[in-house]
Design an enzyme around this catalytic site. Structure first.
Site, short mmCIF file in Angstrom:
data_model
loop_
_atom_site.label_atom_id
_atom_site.label_comp_id
_atom_site.label_asym_id
_atom_site.label_seq_id
_atom_site.Cartn_x
_atom_site.Cartn_y
_atom_site.Cartn_z
CB CYS A 1 11.43 111.45 -36.23
SG CYS A 1 12.22 112.89 -36.99
N GLY B 1 5.95 114.08 -34.48
CA GLY B 1 6.35 114.87 -35.63
C GLY B 1 5.15 115.21 -36.48
CG ASN C 1 13.51 109.45 -33.09
OD1 ASN C 1 13.65 110.66 -33.18
ND2 ASN C 1 13.12 108.86 -31.97
N GLY C 2 16.55 110.69 -34.39
CA GLY C 2 17.75 111.06 -33.66
C GLY C 2 18.54 112.12 -34.39
CE1 TYR D 1 5.51 119.39 -25.05
CE2 TYR D 1 7.06 118.48 -26.64
CZ TYR D 1 5.95 119.26 -26.35
OH TYR D 1 5.29 119.91 -27.36
CG ASP E 1 3.78 123.59 -19.41
OD1 ASP E 1 3.47 122.45 -19.79
OD2 ASP E 1 3.92 124.54 -20.20
#
Length: 509
Positions: free
Chosen positions: A2, A30, A103-104, A266, A374
């Site tokens: 998030c 998110g 977040n987590g 990422y 990628d």
């Protein structure tokens, strides 16, 4: 995963538009839901719902979000529900009014839920572990508010707040970066003792008054015209009063600086700096190191061109092309209006979205031996379809490179990786993965090279959380039983069932 943000502006200035703009900058973290809470003289204003930031907040909502401090959140769900009821921030009315965005992922959520319901008699309205964390904080703050009586009423001071966070650290396990508003008092931000999820803060001076911001990534700070101060340290809490004074304290007894390495692979934006590491430089270094490995193993390669899988593969691909001394070309055009397929629920939706998301430029492939790059390979869904697309437009040979090692283990700290048996690398050698995705050759980064290339010259970080690659969980509390339960929650059939239930629930709201 998030994104969170909190801002304290000078008195009389509303932070609603700043938080909105910050959430749009963090939208990549998110796309499932978003929310904002503001505090206007001790009165909360809240707006949250499912959808993108731009789809949730209209003028009629923004004018109601008054106050000079507030917090915001963008969500994508992990093992939990996607229902609008689980959008954040969450709120409880005691003590004083407390809102929190998180977040987590908490790894002892069952234990916390039992203690909150049976010992502290607190009601949980959702399955979200963020609501558990909010209530744990509320319990600890309430205990301390009773210790200071002013004019016959209980009050809190900064040391009470930091002491409450210390107690939370002693009871809560897992990953958590949080922003919270205590009505009438100020903004609180804190990070777990391992610093798994990112959190950073900054400030600016407006007409002689210091304004502060806390966010998941530095890009949200600089994009809004603030100057980065530093990262919130593992186990640290910072408190900014509603009048604009900042206090900080390390509230955990033991800390081990261990940020999640997948942020650099990422999730994070390339223009962010997280825990002192430039995400752009990390990805560039990852490409450089992987290209050297390819040259060592295959010095007489026949690669004609390097083409990235946009967008997160682009930086590594640029450096790989330079190191391999072959041309770099853009071979795929991305539809900007399709979300990130990694964080989309349901295998069927992900498979449809890959073709809708990317379109190949035939001239860049026809008759060439192409190396596609990628950031990682998780399910292999995207990789196999992209390789097929390259062949369909005439590529002679299609090689594939992953800037990260094989993903073989679930992430338990807030990233929605699939059930283990849905990883393409599960039980397969690199040769077998190569056959499955249909490439002519497949190259993976080694974990050692990933860590070294990401760390660079940074010496503050003691280690990375690399659990999705090596199965080593740094919090030390992950059992076989826990992983099996996670498997039952995260497999695609379980997610599909929850999506149907959430859809039915939202239709009846």
């Amino acid at each position: 995963m998030c994104g969170i943000i909190g801002i304290v502006a000078k008195p009389g200035v509303h932070v609603n538009h700043l938080i909105y703009d910050g959430l749009t900058v963090l939208q990549h973290r998110g796309q499932d839901a978003a929310g904002i809470v503001t505090d206007e003289d001790g009165h909360f204003h809240l707006r949250k719902s499912n959808g993108l930031v731009s789809d949730i907040f209209y003028k009629r909502h923004m004018v109601e979000l008054k106050g000079n401090l507030g917090i915001g959140h963008v969500r994508y769900p992990t093992a939990g529900s996607s229902s609008a009821t689980e959008a954040q921030p969450f709120y409880v009315n005691s003590p004083y009014g407390l809102a929190l965005a998180h977040n987590g992922n908490l790894t002892n959520a069952d234990e916390l839920r039992d203690a909150l319901q049976n010992k502290h008699l607190r009601h949980m309205n959702t399955s979200s572990d963020s609501e558990l964390l909010l209530n744990m904080l509320a319990v600890e703050l309430t205990k301390r508010a009773r210790d200071l009586i002013i004019d016959g009423a209980p009050h809190l001071n900064v040391e009470h707040v930091f002491d409450a966070i210390s107690s939370v650290h002693g009871q809560v396990k897992g990953a958590y970066a949080c922003v919270s508003v205590l009505a009438g008092y100020g903004l609180l931000a804190f990070r777990d003792p391992h610093g798994i999820r990112p959190l950073i803060f900054g400030k600016r001076v407006v007409e002689g008054h210091e304004e502060y911001i806390v966010a998941s990534e530095s890009v949200a700070i600089t994009a809004l015209g603030f100057e980065v101060i530093r990262d919130v340290l593992p186990g640290e809490a910072i408190f900014i009063s509603n009048s604009g004074y900042l206090f900080s304290k390390e509230c955990a007894k033991e800390t081990v600086y261990s940020p999640c390495i997948f942020e650099y692979v990422y999730f994070a934006r390339p223009d962010s700096v997280i825990d002192g590491i430039s995400v752009y430089e990390a990805r560039s270094n990852q490409g450089h190191r992987l290209a050297h490995r390819i040259l060592e193993d295959w010095p007489d390669h026949d690669i004609d061109v390097v083409i990235p899988v946009p967008d997160s593969g682009r930086i590594s691909a640029l450096e790989m092309a330079r190191t391999l001394r072959v041309p770099y070309r853009e071979g795929f055009v991305k539809n900007r209006y399709v979300g990130r397929t990694f964080i989309m629920p349901g295998q069927a939706m992900r498979q449809k979205s890959v073709r809708r998301k990317l379109n190949a430029i035939e001239a860049e492939f026809r008759g060439k031996n192409v190396l596609l790059v990628d950031d990682s390979i998780v399910r292999g869904t995207t990789s196999a379809q992209i390789i097929e697309m390259a062949r369909d437009v005439g590529a002679n040979k299609v090689y594939f490179a992953s800037a990260a090692p094989p993903v073989r283990y679930p992430n338990v700290y807030g990233i929605d990786m699939p059930a283990v048996d849905e990883f393409i690398a599960n039980g397969k050698s690199v040769k077998e993965i190569n056959t499955t995705i249909g490439s002519d050759k497949l190259f993976y980064q080694t974990l050692e090279d990933l860590i070294d290339s990401t760390l660079g010259v940074q010496k503050t970080i003691q280690q990375f959380d690399s659990s999705c690659f090596n199965g080593e969980y740094i919090t030390g509390d992950i059992t076989t039983e826990y992983l099996e339960k996670l498997h039952q929650q995260r497999n695609d059939s379980a997610k599909s069932k929850r999506e149907m239930e959430d859809s039915d629930d939202d239709e009846h709201q």
